[in-house]
Design an enzyme around this catalytic site. Structure first.
Site, PDB file in Angstrom:
ATOM      1  N   SER A   1      -4.472  -3.507   2.417  1.00  0.00           N
ATOM      2  CA  SER A   1      -6.543  -3.213   2.857  1.00  0.00           C
ATOM      3  C   SER A   1      -6.257  -3.459   4.642  1.00  0.00           C
ATOM      4  O   SER A   1      -6.704  -2.744   4.918  1.00  0.00           O
ATOM      5  CB  SER A   1      -6.698  -4.232   2.026  1.00  0.00           C
ATOM      6  OG  SER A   1      -6.250  -5.820   2.258  1.00  0.00           O
TER       7      SER A   1
ATOM      8  N   SER B   1      -1.435  -6.664   1.303  1.00  0.00           N
ATOM      9  CA  SER B   1      -1.616  -6.156   1.254  1.00  0.00           C
ATOM     10  C   SER B   1      -1.505  -6.223   3.013  1.00  0.00           C
ATOM     11  O   SER B   1      -2.451  -5.855   4.512  1.00  0.00           O
ATOM     12  CB  SER B   1      -3.202  -6.712   2.018  1.00  0.00           C
ATOM     13  OG  SER B   1      -4.203  -6.040   0.788  1.00  0.00           O
TER      14      SER B   1
ATOM     15  N   LYS C   1      -8.113  -8.289  11.534  1.00  0.00           N
ATOM     16  CA  LYS C   1      -9.104  -7.925  10.289  1.00  0.00           C
ATOM     17  C   LYS C   1     -10.193  -8.358  10.266  1.00  0.00           C
ATOM     18  O   LYS C   1     -10.544  -9.604  10.279  1.00  0.00           O
ATOM     19  CB  LYS C   1      -8.093  -8.681   9.130  1.00  0.00           C
ATOM     20  CG  LYS C   1      -8.739  -7.080   8.156  1.00  0.00           C
ATOM     21  CD  LYS C   1      -7.341  -7.881   7.376  1.00  0.00           C
ATOM     22  CE  LYS C   1      -7.625  -6.816   5.063  1.00  0.00           C
ATOM     23  NZ  LYS C   1      -6.880  -6.568   4.831  1.00  0.00           N
TER      24      LYS C   1
END
Lengths: 96, 481
Positions: B147, B171, B71
């Site tokens: 997210s 997330s 990420k």
């Protein structure tokens, strides 16, 4: 919670060092008012049983050994500078 | 199709030299070339550098030769870092590795690419990325969740073997649920956050997003453990998580919170989770009702604490040392104000303003202190529930993946998508989402994944993994797109 007057978005954005356009100011005022109205539900929660000092998480209470170590090399600390002058970050004049 | 195999299979092939790390990387590369243009999970990848690392990969290590997508909120040395934001995009190259990256490398893994996300991890759909859209591989008209939407979509699309995400209010677990994969949020303090760009420091954790529970345990083993660079990192010795992957669910006490099956839940989600519960009971799990009375306060509590922390953490983006700087500033204050205004997107500004407000003079006690007290009560709910049960089980999200634009005009509705995941962050628990079925396909919509969430007390990852592995044996593994 103090909901008697709407949030002064321009003032708070100033504290947060953010310039807003008039459109942003209007949009955030209505959105944040709604969000603050929603979070005001916490007024209904009885917290009288909660000890006053709940902020300590209890796991940050240690120090690491005081041993000298190399820190980040200067060049890598400066590599992302938007503007630099030699080995320094360049900023606008701060003394009038 | 090497890239669609679980890590345990790939490791066997690598160790027996049937394939090389370079073969595996090339398989991932060709899969990205074929699939990612339609999905948009990746923000950056550097295969020449990864192939050079693959040449040196130590195959004796537990993740030797395994490529892992990251990420784009986690620093990987000499790779660009954007956090999904214009304030960093094209302007920042990581000068060092985050602790999790140092540890992945030590375990032989190759962090080869960076994945899209909501800007600074603020969002539940990845629509808040300032850089690109990421689509749900199951149904491209729907969001992948967020997210960590890029991290979930890449695993689901088969363009990554496994990825790292971060979870501040759900997330990792929510996008895992939306994309039909496994996502594990470790207990607060289990994994070092050093080198992960801070959003809400008292809530967030880095964790694995994978095809199956065994892979999640393998990656957690590599990245977890005490770190002198993160004072919030727990110092307890690390258990051997692979030992937890046996025993199954027989005899485990699973608590079903009535609050997680109430108003607002999609009927198909509810039916899928209840069906899974019946199967688990038949296999010997004990099912008990539990109550978490402060559940309805969790979202409000989160949005006070998380935004307060964000307003402080994001003060570092000031246009001085890194990131975007506006043109021709009149003075220092103008430089701060305009650099931040030009660099941050709408959701980030909204949260910074809200966080600044709840910490400001006259409002601190009413909002921030009150939220911390309610957080204490939310933790107490879980402590009491875990006196009766080993784990809590429920849906990960109230709905399956939603369409693009469904909640973008109403931030509050987007926040409520996190209602079942957020309390685990407030209470510091560990949790996992794993697939438990799909919605019925219709002429317009394919069958959408439904996620089941398990929650366990802080540092009870062995119990969590044992249960998750047991559930997976009963319900089956990830059904890739």
């Amino acid at each position: 919670m103090p909901q008697e007057e709407p949030i002064n978005v321009r003032y708070v954005a100033g504290l947060a060092r953010l310039t807003l356009t008039a459109e942003e100011e209007a949009a955030y005022t209505s959105q944040l008012d709604r969000i603050l109205h929603y979070v005001a539900q916490l007024d209904e929660v009885d917290v009288s049983s909660v000890p006053e000092h709940t902020l300590e998480e209890g796991n940050c209470d240690f120090t690491r050994p005081d041993v000298a170590r190399a820190s980040q090399p200067m060049e890598s600390a400066l590599q992302n500078a938007p503007r630099r002058s030699g080995d320094q970050f360049q900023v606008p004049k701060v003394v009038e | 199709m090497l890239h669609t195999q679980p890590i345990s299979t790939l490791r066997r092939l690598l160790v027996s030299r049937e394939i090389s790390p370079a073969d595996l990387l090339r398989s991932v590369e060709s899969s990205i070339a074929a699939t990612d243009p339609a999905i948009g999970a990746y923000l950056h990848r550097d295969f020449p550098a990864a192939l050079a690392e693959a040449e040196k990969a130590d195959l004796t290590q537990p993740l030797g030769g395994i490529p892992i997508g990251i990420k784009d909120i986690i620093n990987v040395k000499d790779q660009p870092l954007t956090c999904g934001s214009k304030i960093l995009a094209g302007k920042f190259t990581s000068p060092y590795d985050a602790t999790v990256i140092t540890r992945l490398r030590a375990a032989g893994a190759i962090p080869f690419g960076k994945l899209n996300m909501d800007e600074f991890a603020m969002g539940s759909s990845t629509e808040n990325s300032a850089l690109q859209i990421t689509r749900n591989p199951v149904d491209p008209s729907r969001v992948p969740g967020g997210s960590s939407g890029g991290s979930a979509a890449a695993v689901a699309a088969g363009t990554a073997v496994a990825t790292l995400g971060t979870d501040t209010g759900g997330s990792i677990r929510q996008p895992a649920s939306f994309c039909g994969i496994v996502g594990l949020k470790p207990s607060y303090g289990r994994v070092s956050r050093f080198g992960c760009t801070a959003y809400a420091s008292s809530l967030e954790q880095i964790g694995p997003m994978t095809r199956n529970v065994t892979d999640a345990a393998l990656i957690l083993q590599a990245i977890a453990g005490p770190d002198p660079a993160d004072s919030t990192c727990r110092r307890e010795p690390l258990p051997d998580f692979s030992k937890a992957l046996s025993g199954g669910i027989k005899g485990l006490r699973l608590g079903l919170p009535e609050e997680y099956f109430g108003a607002g839940i999609d009927p198909e989600v509810r039916a899928a989770v209840e069906k899974a519960v019946r199967k688990l009971e038949q296999e010997g799990a004990e099912i008990h009702p539990v109550t978490l009375p402060h559940t309805s306060s969790a979202v409000a509590t989160y949005y006070i604490i998380a935004t307060a922390e964000a307003s402080a953490n994001l003060a570092r983006f000031d246009g001085i040392r890194y990131g975007h700087r506006c043109e021709n500033p009149e003075n220092l204050l103008d430089l701060y104000n305009r650099s931040r205004a030009e660099g941050f997107g709408p959701e980030v500004k909204r949260r910074i303003i809200l966080g600044t407000y709840v910490l400001s003079s006259g409002y601190y006690d009413a909002y921030y202190r009150k939220a911390w007290k309610v957080r204490y009560l939310i933790r107490q709910d879980f402590t009491r529930a875990f006196e009766k049960v080993d784990l809590i089980l429920g849906p990960t999200c109230p709905t399956p993946a939603f369409k693009f634009g469904a909640h973008t005009s109403d931030p509050l509705q987007m926040y409520l998508a996190d209602i079942y995941t957020i309390a685990a962050n407030l209470a510091g628990l560990c949790g996992i989402s794993l697939p438990c079925g799909r919605t019925a396909a219709t002429p317009d919509t394919p069958a959408l994944p439904i996620g089941l969430q398990l929650l366990a007390p802080p540092l009870a990852e062995p119990t969590l993994l044992r249960a998750a592995w047991g559930v997976e044996q009963i319900l089956g593994e990830v059904d890739l797109v």
